[in-house]
Design a protein around this motif. Structure first.
Motif, PDB file in Angstrom:
ATOM      1  N   LEU A 119     -22.248  -8.043   1.613  1.00  0.00           N
ATOM      2  CA  LEU A 119     -22.754  -9.202   2.355  1.00  0.00           C
ATOM      3  C   LEU A 119     -21.832 -10.403   2.172  1.00  0.00           C
ATOM      4  CD1 LEU A 119     -25.083 -10.276   4.109  1.00  0.00           C
ATOM      5  CD2 LEU A 119     -26.236 -10.969   2.000  1.00  0.00           C
ATOM      6  N   LEU A 120     -21.310 -10.564   0.969  1.00  0.00           N
ATOM      7  CA  LEU A 120     -20.389 -11.677   0.698  1.00  0.00           C
ATOM      8  C   LEU A 120     -19.080 -11.531   1.471  1.00  0.00           C
ATOM      9  CD1 LEU A 120     -20.864 -12.025  -3.185  1.00  0.00           C
ATOM     10  CD2 LEU A 120     -21.844 -13.467  -1.385  1.00  0.00           C
ATOM     11  N   ILE A 121     -18.724 -10.313   1.847  1.00  0.00           N
ATOM     12  CA  ILE A 121     -17.510 -10.065   2.626  1.00  0.00           C
ATOM     13  C   ILE A 121     -17.788 -10.155   4.123  1.00  0.00           C
ATOM     14  CG2 ILE A 121     -15.767  -8.324   3.215  1.00  0.00           C
ATOM     15  CD1 ILE A 121     -16.033  -7.279   0.342  1.00  0.00           C
ATOM     16  N   ALA A 122     -18.945  -9.649   4.553  1.00  0.00           N
ATOM     17  CA  ALA A 122     -19.254  -9.548   5.984  1.00  0.00           C
ATOM     18  C   ALA A 122     -19.357 -10.907   6.658  1.00  0.00           C
ATOM     19  CB  ALA A 122     -20.559  -8.767   6.174  1.00  0.00           C
ATOM     20  N   VAL A 123     -20.039 -11.859   6.035  1.00  0.00           N
ATOM     21  CA  VAL A 123     -20.290 -13.158   6.682  1.00  0.00           C
ATOM     22  C   VAL A 123     -19.000 -13.929   6.939  1.00  0.00           C
ATOM     23  CG1 VAL A 123     -21.443 -15.383   6.468  1.00  0.00           C
ATOM     24  CG2 VAL A 123     -22.657 -13.297   5.821  1.00  0.00           C
ATOM     25  N   PRO A 124     -18.173 -14.204   5.921  1.00  0.00           N
ATOM     26  CA  PRO A 124     -16.909 -14.913   6.215  1.00  0.00           C
ATOM     27  C   PRO A 124     -15.951 -14.086   7.071  1.00  0.00           C
ATOM     28  CG  PRO A 124     -16.965 -14.204   3.921  1.00  0.00           C
ATOM     29  CD  PRO A 124     -18.337 -13.972   4.468  1.00  0.00           C
ATOM     30  N   GLY A 125     -15.963 -12.757   6.919  1.00  0.00           N
ATOM     31  CA  GLY A 125     -15.092 -11.915   7.730  1.00  0.00           C
ATOM     32  C   GLY A 125     -15.415 -12.024   9.205  1.00  0.00           C
ATOM     33  N   PHE A 126     -16.715 -12.113   9.542  1.00  0.00           N
ATOM     34  CA  PHE A 126     -17.132 -12.250  10.936  1.00  0.00           C
ATOM     35  C   PHE A 126     -16.745 -13.619  11.492  1.00  0.00           C
ATOM     36  CE2 PHE A 126     -20.190 -13.619  14.143  1.00  0.00           C
ATOM     37  CZ  PHE A 126     -20.178 -12.554  15.021  1.00  0.00           C
ATOM     38  N   TRP A 127     -17.053 -14.669  10.746  1.00  0.00           N
ATOM     39  CA  TRP A 127     -16.819 -16.024  11.252  1.00  0.00           C
ATOM     40  C   TRP A 127     -15.344 -16.387  11.319  1.00  0.00           C
ATOM     41  CZ3 TRP A 127     -20.330 -18.291  13.941  1.00  0.00           C
ATOM     42  CH2 TRP A 127     -21.678 -18.065  13.681  1.00  0.00           C
ATOM     43  N   TYR A 128     -14.546 -15.860  10.427  1.00  0.00           N
ATOM     44  CA  TYR A 128     -13.133 -16.252  10.367  1.00  0.00           C
ATOM     45  C   TYR A 128     -12.198 -15.122  10.795  1.00  0.00           C
ATOM     46  CZ  TYR A 128     -14.960 -20.205   7.741  1.00  0.00           C
ATOM     47  OH  TYR A 128     -15.668 -21.334   7.355  1.00  0.00           O
ATOM     48  N   ALA A 129     -12.691 -14.224  11.645  1.00  0.00           N
ATOM     49  CA  ALA A 129     -11.875 -13.089  12.094  1.00  0.00           C
ATOM     50  C   ALA A 129     -10.611 -13.549  12.810  1.00  0.00           C
ATOM     51  CB  ALA A 129     -12.700 -12.176  13.001  1.00  0.00           C
ATOM     52  N   GLU A 130     -10.730 -14.552  13.689  1.00  0.00           N
ATOM     53  CA  GLU A 130      -9.558 -15.045  14.424  1.00  0.00           C
ATOM     54  C   GLU A 130      -8.521 -15.612  13.464  1.00  0.00           C
ATOM     55  OE1 GLU A 130     -10.264 -17.655  17.666  1.00  0.00           O
ATOM     56  OE2 GLU A 130     -11.951 -16.512  18.455  1.00  0.00           O
ATOM     57  N   GLU A 131      -8.989 -16.430  12.531  1.00  0.00           N
ATOM     58  CA  GLU A 131      -8.073 -17.061  11.574  1.00  0.00           C
ATOM     59  C   GLU A 131      -7.380 -16.007  10.700  1.00  0.00           C
ATOM     60  OE1 GLU A 131     -11.065 -18.013  12.277  1.00  0.00           O
ATOM     61  OE2 GLU A 131     -10.920 -20.119  12.923  1.00  0.00           O
ATOM     62  N   LEU A 132      -8.125 -14.972  10.321  1.00  0.00           N
ATOM     63  CA  LEU A 132      -7.545 -13.921   9.489  1.00  0.00           C
ATOM     64  C   LEU A 132      -6.462 -13.160  10.242  1.00  0.00           C
ATOM     65  CD1 LEU A 132     -10.795 -12.576   7.772  1.00  0.00           C
ATOM     66  CD2 LEU A 132      -8.886 -13.740   6.650  1.00  0.00           C
ATOM     67  N   LEU A 133      -6.702 -12.881  11.528  1.00  0.00           N
ATOM     68  CA  LEU A 133      -5.684 -12.197  12.323  1.00  0.00           C
ATOM     69  C   LEU A 133      -4.426 -13.047  12.458  1.00  0.00           C
ATOM     70  CD1 LEU A 133      -7.761 -10.499  15.181  1.00  0.00           C
ATOM     71  CD2 LEU A 133      -6.362  -9.347  13.458  1.00  0.00           C
ATOM     72  N   ARG A 134      -4.607 -14.346  12.697  1.00  0.00           N
ATOM     73  CA  ARG A 134      -3.440 -15.239  12.793  1.00  0.00           C
ATOM     74  C   ARG A 134      -2.688 -15.290  11.464  1.00  0.00           C
ATOM     75  NH1 ARG A 134      -7.288 -18.732  15.453  1.00  0.00           N
ATOM     76  NH2 ARG A 134      -7.071 -18.586  17.731  1.00  0.00           N
ATOM     77  N   LEU A 135      -3.440 -15.303  10.367  1.00  0.00           N
ATOM     78  CA  LEU A 135      -2.819 -15.326   9.045  1.00  0.00           C
ATOM     79  C   LEU A 135      -1.958 -14.087   8.818  1.00  0.00           C
ATOM     80  CD1 LEU A 135      -2.700 -16.877   6.316  1.00  0.00           C
ATOM     81  CD2 LEU A 135      -4.617 -15.465   5.553  1.00  0.00           C
ATOM     82  N   MET A 136      -2.369 -12.961   9.424  1.00  0.00           N
ATOM     83  CA  MET A 136      -1.610 -11.718   9.298  1.00  0.00           C
ATOM     84  C   MET A 136      -0.415 -11.676  10.245  1.00  0.00           C
ATOM     85  SD  MET A 136      -2.955 -10.013   6.870  1.00  0.00           S
ATOM     86  CE  MET A 136      -2.035  -8.512   7.136  1.00  0.00           C
ATOM     87  N   GLY A 137      -0.263 -12.723  11.071  1.00  0.00           N
ATOM     88  CA  GLY A 137       0.893 -12.792  11.960  1.00  0.00           C
ATOM     89  C   GLY A 137       0.618 -12.413  13.396  1.00  0.00           C
ATOM     90  N   ALA A 138      -0.659 -12.270  13.782  1.00  0.00           N
ATOM     91  CA  ALA A 138      -0.998 -11.892  15.156  1.00  0.00           C
ATOM     92  C   ALA A 138      -0.752 -13.056  16.108  1.00  0.00           C
ATOM     93  CB  ALA A 138      -2.458 -11.457  15.236  1.00  0.00           C
ATOM     94  N   ASP A 139      -0.219 -12.760  17.308  1.00  0.00           N
ATOM     95  CA  ASP A 139      -0.034 -13.812  18.301  1.00  0.00           C
ATOM     96  C   ASP A 139      -1.325 -13.982  19.103  1.00  0.00           C
ATOM     97  OD1 ASP A 139      -0.138 -11.728  20.176  1.00  0.00           O
ATOM     98  OD2 ASP A 139       2.039 -11.564  20.286  1.00  0.00           O
ATOM     99  N   ALA A 140      -1.314 -14.908  20.061  1.00  0.00           N
ATOM    100  CA  ALA A 140      -2.526 -15.235  20.811  1.00  0.00           C
ATOM    101  C   ALA A 140      -3.058 -14.035  21.586  1.00  0.00           C
ATOM    102  CB  ALA A 140      -2.239 -16.396  21.767  1.00  0.00           C
ATOM    103  N   ALA A 141      -2.166 -13.224  22.163  1.00  0.00           N
ATOM    104  CA  ALA A 141      -2.593 -12.070  22.949  1.00  0.00           C
ATOM    105  C   ALA A 141      -3.306 -11.043  22.080  1.00  0.00           C
ATOM    106  CB  ALA A 141      -1.390 -11.433  23.639  1.00  0.00           C
ATOM    107  N   VAL A 142      -2.776 -10.811  20.875  1.00  0.00           N
ATOM    108  CA  VAL A 142      -3.389  -9.846  19.969  1.00  0.00           C
ATOM    109  C   VAL A 142      -4.753 -10.341  19.506  1.00  0.00           C
ATOM    110  CG1 VAL A 142      -3.202  -8.769  17.694  1.00  0.00           C
ATOM    111  CG2 VAL A 142      -1.201  -8.869  19.191  1.00  0.00           C
ATOM    112  N   VAL A 143      -4.845 -11.625  19.183  1.00  0.00           N
ATOM    113  CA  VAL A 143      -6.125 -12.204  18.739  1.00  0.00           C
ATOM    114  C   VAL A 143      -7.171 -12.086  19.841  1.00  0.00           C
ATOM    115  CG1 VAL A 143      -7.310 -14.323  18.061  1.00  0.00           C
ATOM    116  CG2 VAL A 143      -5.071 -13.776  17.082  1.00  0.00           C
TER     117      VAL A 143
END
Length: 463
Positions: A119-143
């Motif tokens: 539960l501690l992983i699911a909540v922030p993972g859902f809300w910050y999914a876009e930010e996490l993808l960008r942090l991994m180097g994803a561009d706008a199209a991938v996000v």
């Protein structure tokens, strides 16, 4: 005659026939435990391969989403595997002590702890999914194309963790065939549903890359439901009841002590591979492709060794519980010998047939060159991977997860990563430098692990 006896032994292992691993033939015990565990490990790798196969037909953005999300999920897998070490070690010990009530209590309390962590992983993972993808180097199209996939995977992390955890319960109970069947079921459903939800059929719309996450989560959920059915229905040595989920702080503390260092142990290993991949990425796409091919070949054929090491862990836990530490040690040495022989044969094949093997995955001449060099260097030290793996899992089976965590930290973070950067970047050996760092770090880890195992302090571990 020997062939017939071996085939009968294999069939017994796959069927999951009951056997007392604290008495009788050590060789038979390890084989009965190893075969279903090897098949279980092979099944676990199928999830990612199936998703990659179908999503690759959608487009580059979708495939990139899976790749980047999988890197993040690797950290969750590490937590899940680390958490599963606690019930595996405790239940193996309790089963060896012939104390099924305590084994059941450990299983129930482990489920409660896992649900809270997920539960501690699911909540922030859902809300910050876009930010996490960008942090991994994803561009706008991938996000834009893949954020839904990432959110579903994070929300379903509890299912992933429970799948690992409950299979750890079955392994500790000496029922590896049950864990194997769970993954057969989950994978079979995933294979059927992947194309259905990705591309659509009839009234069912195609969800694209999100469909892969939906199919995988459903497949794993059915696997978890089957696990719980077995545990609640009394079809396992470990039988849990709802009242067993009432928080028992004493048992929770015992579980947490093992699980915390166990999760840290696997997080260290996962993070080190991520750092090494980042170093390789600096040498271009061809270097990444060649390195990836060699890694996938090496890790895939290492899965049977993982199965044997898990068997050794269960064998150690149950025999320590039965008060037979000498038998536990003999089982580990036998498992180590078989693993070394297996990896030794593979290392010869990898070294002399590196070219055809790498070309089977890529035809790019530069990538092929990198891949051949990497695979041949891995082959030189491949036996060492198993020499270190078996005693490490023996420590885990004894409930001593702190020793492997410390070894991983020293050998991977303090040695492997800095040495990889120095050899690859400073000395100019590029991908070869990274691979040599891995081999040298594994040699150091194996040597220290064997020394500590021979000292035998793990035999007196109280959990």
């Amino acid at each position: 005659m020997r062939t017939n006896r071996f085939l009968q032994l294999v069939l017994s292992a796959v069927r999951g026939e009951a056997y007392d691993y604290t008495s009788g033939s050590i060789r038979k015990s390890i084989i009965l435990l190893s075969i279903p565990m090897m098949l279980e490990m092979a099944m676990e790798s199928v999830f990612a391969l199936v998703d990659t196969f179908f999503v690759g037909r959608i487009g580059v953005e979708a495939l990139t989403t899976i790749g980047l999300t999988e890197v993040m999920m690797t950290l969750i897998y590490s937590v899940g595997v680390g958490l599963s070490l606690a019930p595996m070690a405790l239940i193996a010990r309790f089963v060896g002590e012939k104390n099924p009530a305590q084994a059941s209590r450990a299983a129930g309390q482990s489920i409660v702890l896992t649900l809270l962590i997920s539960l501690l992983i699911a909540v922030p993972g859902f809300w910050y999914a876009e930010e996490l993808l960008r942090l991994m180097g994803a561009d706008a199209a991938v996000v834009a194309a893949g954020v839904g996939y990432t959110r579903i995977m994070f929300v379903g992390n509890g299912i992933i963790m429970l799948l690992f955890l409950l299979n750890g319960v079955f392994r500790g109970a000496g029922e590896p065939a049950t864990a194997m069947r769970v993954l057969w079921l989950a994978n079979g459903i995933n294979v059927l549903l992947d194309p259905l939800f990705i591309f659509g059929l009839g009234p069912i719309p195609g969800f694209g890359v999100e469909g892969a996450a939906i199919a995988t989560t459903i497949g794993r959920s059915v696997g978890v439901a089957y696990q719980l059915y077995i545990l609640f229905s009394g079809r396992s040595v470990v039988r849990i009841r709802l009242q067993g989920w009432k928080i028992d702080f004493a048992m929770q503390l015992r579980i947490f002590r093992i699980a915390a260092t166990g999760a840290f142990q696997y997080l260290i290993g996962s993070a080190s591979w991520i750092f090494l991949a980042r170093i390789v990425a600096g040498f271009g796409a061809a270097a990444v492709a060649g390195y990836t091919v060699s890694i996938r070949l090496i890790l895939f054929t290492l899965l049977p060794a993982w199965g044997i090491s898990n068997a050794a862990a269960t064998f150690v836990g149950q025999n320590l519980g039965a008060g037979r530490p000498a038998r536990a040690e003999r089982g580990v040495w036998w498992a180590l010998g078989i693993t070394s022989l297996y990896l030794g044969v593979l290392s010869v094949g990898y070294y002399f047939f590196a070219g055809p093997l790498v070309r089977g995955f890529t035809q790019d001449p530069v990538a092929v060159g990198y891949g051949i060099d990497a695979l041949q260097i891995f082959a030189i030290g491949y036996v060492i991977f198993g020499v270190g793996l078996i005693p490490i899992q023996a420590f885990n089976g004894a409930g001593d997860t702190a020793t492997p965590s410390l070894l991983n930290f020293v050998c991977f973070w303090l040695l492997e990563i800095p040495l990889g950067y120095y050899l690859a970047v400073e000395r100019g050996y590029e991908v070869g430098g990274v691979v040599w760092a891995v081999v040298l770090a594994e040699c150091v880890l194996a040597a220290i692990a064997i020394i500590l195992f021979r000292r035998g302090r793990w035999k007196t571990k109280v959990i």
